[in-house]
Design a protein around this motif. Structure first.
Motif, PDB file in Angstrom:
ATOM      1  N   VAL A  31       0.839  -1.206   0.000  1.00 58.52           N
ATOM      2  CA  VAL A  31       0.000   0.000   0.000  1.00 58.52           C
ATOM      3  C   VAL A  31       0.872   1.253   0.000  1.00 58.52           C
ATOM      4  CG1 VAL A  31      -1.620   1.364   1.401  1.00 58.52           C
ATOM      5  CG2 VAL A  31      -2.013  -1.084   1.049  1.00 58.52           C
ATOM      6  N   ALA A  32       1.883   1.267   0.843  1.00 60.41           N
ATOM      7  CA  ALA A  32       2.776   2.424   0.909  1.00 60.41           C
ATOM      8  C   ALA A  32       3.485   2.650  -0.426  1.00 60.41           C
ATOM      9  CB  ALA A  32       3.787   2.234   2.040  1.00 60.41           C
ATOM     10  N   GLU A  33       3.893   1.575  -1.077  1.00 60.34           N
ATOM     11  CA  GLU A  33       4.571   1.681  -2.370  1.00 60.34           C
ATOM     12  C   GLU A  33       3.638   2.245  -3.434  1.00 60.34           C
ATOM     13  OE1 GLU A  33       7.035   1.198  -5.738  1.00 60.34           O
ATOM     14  OE2 GLU A  33       7.520   1.373  -3.612  1.00 60.34           O
ATOM     15  N   VAL A  34       2.410   1.753  -3.493  1.00 63.06           N
ATOM     16  CA  VAL A  34       1.462   2.257  -4.487  1.00 63.06           C
ATOM     17  C   VAL A  34       1.185   3.737  -4.252  1.00 63.06           C
ATOM     18  CG1 VAL A  34      -0.892   2.078  -5.392  1.00 63.06           C
ATOM     19  CG2 VAL A  34       0.386   0.011  -4.821  1.00 63.06           C
ATOM     20  N   ARG A  35       0.997   4.106  -3.016  1.00 59.66           N
ATOM     21  CA  ARG A  35       0.702   5.511  -2.714  1.00 59.66           C
ATOM     22  C   ARG A  35       1.881   6.415  -3.038  1.00 59.66           C
ATOM     23  NH1 ARG A  35      -2.615   5.548   3.026  1.00 59.66           N
ATOM     24  NH2 ARG A  35      -4.601   4.781   2.163  1.00 59.66           N
ATOM     25  N   ALA A  36       3.085   5.922  -2.809  1.00 59.96           N
ATOM     26  CA  ALA A  36       4.269   6.737  -3.078  1.00 59.96           C
ATOM     27  C   ALA A  36       4.568   6.825  -4.574  1.00 59.96           C
ATOM     28  CB  ALA A  36       5.478   6.162  -2.329  1.00 59.96           C
ATOM     29  N   ARG A  37       4.287   5.749  -5.325  1.00 54.67           N
ATOM     30  CA  ARG A  37       4.641   5.697  -6.755  1.00 54.67           C
ATOM     31  C   ARG A  37       3.501   5.103  -7.583  1.00 54.67           C
ATOM     32  NH1 ARG A  37       8.905   4.114  -3.669  1.00 54.67           N
ATOM     33  NH2 ARG A  37      10.808   5.339  -3.826  1.00 54.67           N
ATOM     34  N   PRO A  47      -3.991  -8.225  -8.746  1.00 56.11           N
ATOM     35  CA  PRO A  47      -3.039  -7.164  -8.395  1.00 56.11           C
ATOM     36  C   PRO A  47      -3.504  -5.766  -8.768  1.00 56.11           C
ATOM     37  CG  PRO A  47      -2.191  -8.549 -10.172  1.00 56.11           C
ATOM     38  CD  PRO A  47      -3.412  -9.228  -9.651  1.00 56.11           C
ATOM     39  N   ALA A  48      -4.190  -5.604  -9.904  1.00 58.08           N
ATOM     40  CA  ALA A  48      -4.683  -4.264 -10.255  1.00 58.08           C
ATOM     41  C   ALA A  48      -5.740  -3.804  -9.262  1.00 58.08           C
ATOM     42  CB  ALA A  48      -5.244  -4.257 -11.676  1.00 58.08           C
ATOM     43  N   ALA A  49      -6.622  -4.729  -8.858  1.00 53.44           N
ATOM     44  CA  ALA A  49      -7.614  -4.391  -7.839  1.00 53.44           C
ATOM     45  C   ALA A  49      -6.926  -4.028  -6.530  1.00 53.44           C
ATOM     46  CB  ALA A  49      -8.574  -5.553  -7.642  1.00 53.44           C
ATOM     47  N   GLY A  50      -5.845  -4.747  -6.189  1.00 48.22           N
ATOM     48  CA  GLY A  50      -5.113  -4.430  -4.972  1.00 48.22           C
ATOM     49  C   GLY A  50      -4.487  -3.049  -5.011  1.00 48.22           C
ATOM     50  N   ALA A  51      -3.868  -2.712  -6.146  1.00 48.42           N
ATOM     51  CA  ALA A  51      -3.266  -1.383  -6.274  1.00 48.42           C
ATOM     52  C   ALA A  51      -4.333  -0.296  -6.225  1.00 48.42           C
ATOM     53  CB  ALA A  51      -2.472  -1.297  -7.578  1.00 48.42           C
ATOM     54  N   ALA A  52      -5.482  -0.553  -6.842  1.00 48.25           N
ATOM     55  CA  ALA A  52      -6.567   0.423  -6.799  1.00 48.25           C
ATOM     56  C   ALA A  52      -7.095   0.592  -5.381  1.00 48.25           C
ATOM     57  CB  ALA A  52      -7.692   0.000  -7.742  1.00 48.25           C
ATOM     58  N   ALA A  53      -7.209  -0.508  -4.643  1.00 48.78           N
ATOM     59  CA  ALA A  53      -7.667  -0.428  -3.259  1.00 48.78           C
ATOM     60  C   ALA A  53      -6.705   0.374  -2.393  1.00 48.78           C
ATOM     61  CB  ALA A  53      -7.855  -1.827  -2.687  1.00 48.78           C
ATOM     62  N   ALA A  54      -5.414   0.326  -2.729  1.00 52.10           N
ATOM     63  CA  ALA A  54      -4.419   1.094  -1.966  1.00 52.10           C
ATOM     64  C   ALA A  54      -4.649   2.596  -2.087  1.00 52.10           C
ATOM     65  CB  ALA A  54      -3.009   0.736  -2.438  1.00 52.10           C
ATOM     66  N   LEU A  55      -5.345   3.017  -3.146  1.00 55.94           N
ATOM     67  CA  LEU A  55      -5.629   4.442  -3.356  1.00 55.94           C
ATOM     68  C   LEU A  55      -7.074   4.789  -3.011  1.00 55.94           C
ATOM     69  CD1 LEU A  55      -3.818   5.059  -6.776  1.00 55.94           C
ATOM     70  CD2 LEU A  55      -2.950   5.455  -4.457  1.00 55.94           C
ATOM     71  N   SER A  56      -7.756   3.905  -2.301  1.00 52.30           N
ATOM     72  CA  SER A  56      -9.190   4.075  -2.054  1.00 52.30           C
ATOM     73  C   SER A  56      -9.494   4.302  -0.580  1.00 52.30           C
ATOM     74  CB  SER A  56      -9.958   2.849  -2.544  1.00 52.30           C
ATOM     75  OG  SER A  56      -9.810   2.693  -3.934  1.00 52.30           O
ATOM     76  N   VAL A  57     -10.603   5.018  -0.336  1.00 51.16           N
ATOM     77  CA  VAL A  57     -11.090   5.193   1.031  1.00 51.16           C
ATOM     78  C   VAL A  57     -12.117   4.128   1.373  1.00 51.16           C
ATOM     79  CG1 VAL A  57     -10.629   7.658   1.185  1.00 51.16           C
ATOM     80  CG2 VAL A  57     -12.830   6.877   0.279  1.00 51.16           C
TER      81      VAL A  57
END
Length: 198
Positions: free
Chosen positions: A18-24, A91-101
């Motif tokens: 999650v931290a990686e997706v949010r940072a990059r 994985p795409a759903a996971g990355a999207a969830a990392a940017l979601s509330v």
């Protein structure tokens, strides 16, 4: 795939991911967090993942845009019976969830449904049973975090399925895409009501 391996139902390394997706976010969605295109790119990646099977053929999917930063993607993928073993469909759903509330996942297998909700990416509730509107499939609702976008960034208006389909895919695809917005609207706290039968 993001699987359940850690304490409390969280996979090992999930917080780091999650931290990686949010940072990059550009590593996962092709544009950085300052781009007005980020919400649409997130939707495009989630659609691509839901649409394409590993062998290159297409699943049946449907897309609904509920608000400027909220959408739902439904597909007919098959799952093993019983409670899901994955935190998210891919994985795409996971990355999207990392940017979601807010993230809501429903998985249907052999006519039985399981649902999981998360307010933010790091606090998913346990899976619980829910009605299954069809024998097999997945429904993923995401409300993207308004604090992780450029000012004014929103899902593009008047999108067509062809604009969400990977241009490198050699097979044309079409699917229902419903935009419920009449004006720019903030992301709702909860996903829109969907019929539980049919």
């Amino acid at each position: 795939m993001v699987r359940e391996t850690g304490a409390g139902g969280l996979p090992g390394g999930w917080a780091t991911f999650v931290a990686e997706v949010r940072a990059r976010p550009e590593r996962y969605f092709g544009v950085d967090g300052g781009s007005e295109e980020l919400p649409t790119e997130v939707l495009q990646r989630v659609v691509h993942e839901a649409l394409h099977r590993a062998d290159g053929t297409h699943r049946r999917i449907a897309v609904e845009i509920a608000a400027d930063l909220a959408f739902t993607v439904t597909d007919d993928r098959r799952h093993a019976p019983g409670p899901p073993t994955r935190l998210l469909p891919g994985p795409a759903a996971g990355a999207a969830a990392a940017l979601s509330v807010r993230t809501v996942v429903e998985v249907w297998a052999d006519g039985r449904g399981h649902r999981r909700e998360a307010n933010g990416p790091l606090a998913p509730a346990p899976w619980r049973e829910c009605p299954a509107p069809r024998p097999h499939g997945t429904r993923l609702h995401l409300a993207l975090d308004p604090d992780r976008r450029a000012p004014g960034a929103a899902l593009a208006w008047a999108l067509l399925p062809v604009e969400l389909h990977d241009p490198t895919c050699p097979t044309p695809a079409t699917f229902p895409l419903h935009d419920l917005r009449t004006t720019h609207t903030p992301a709702p706290t909860n996903p829109p009501d969907h019929p539980t039968t049919g």
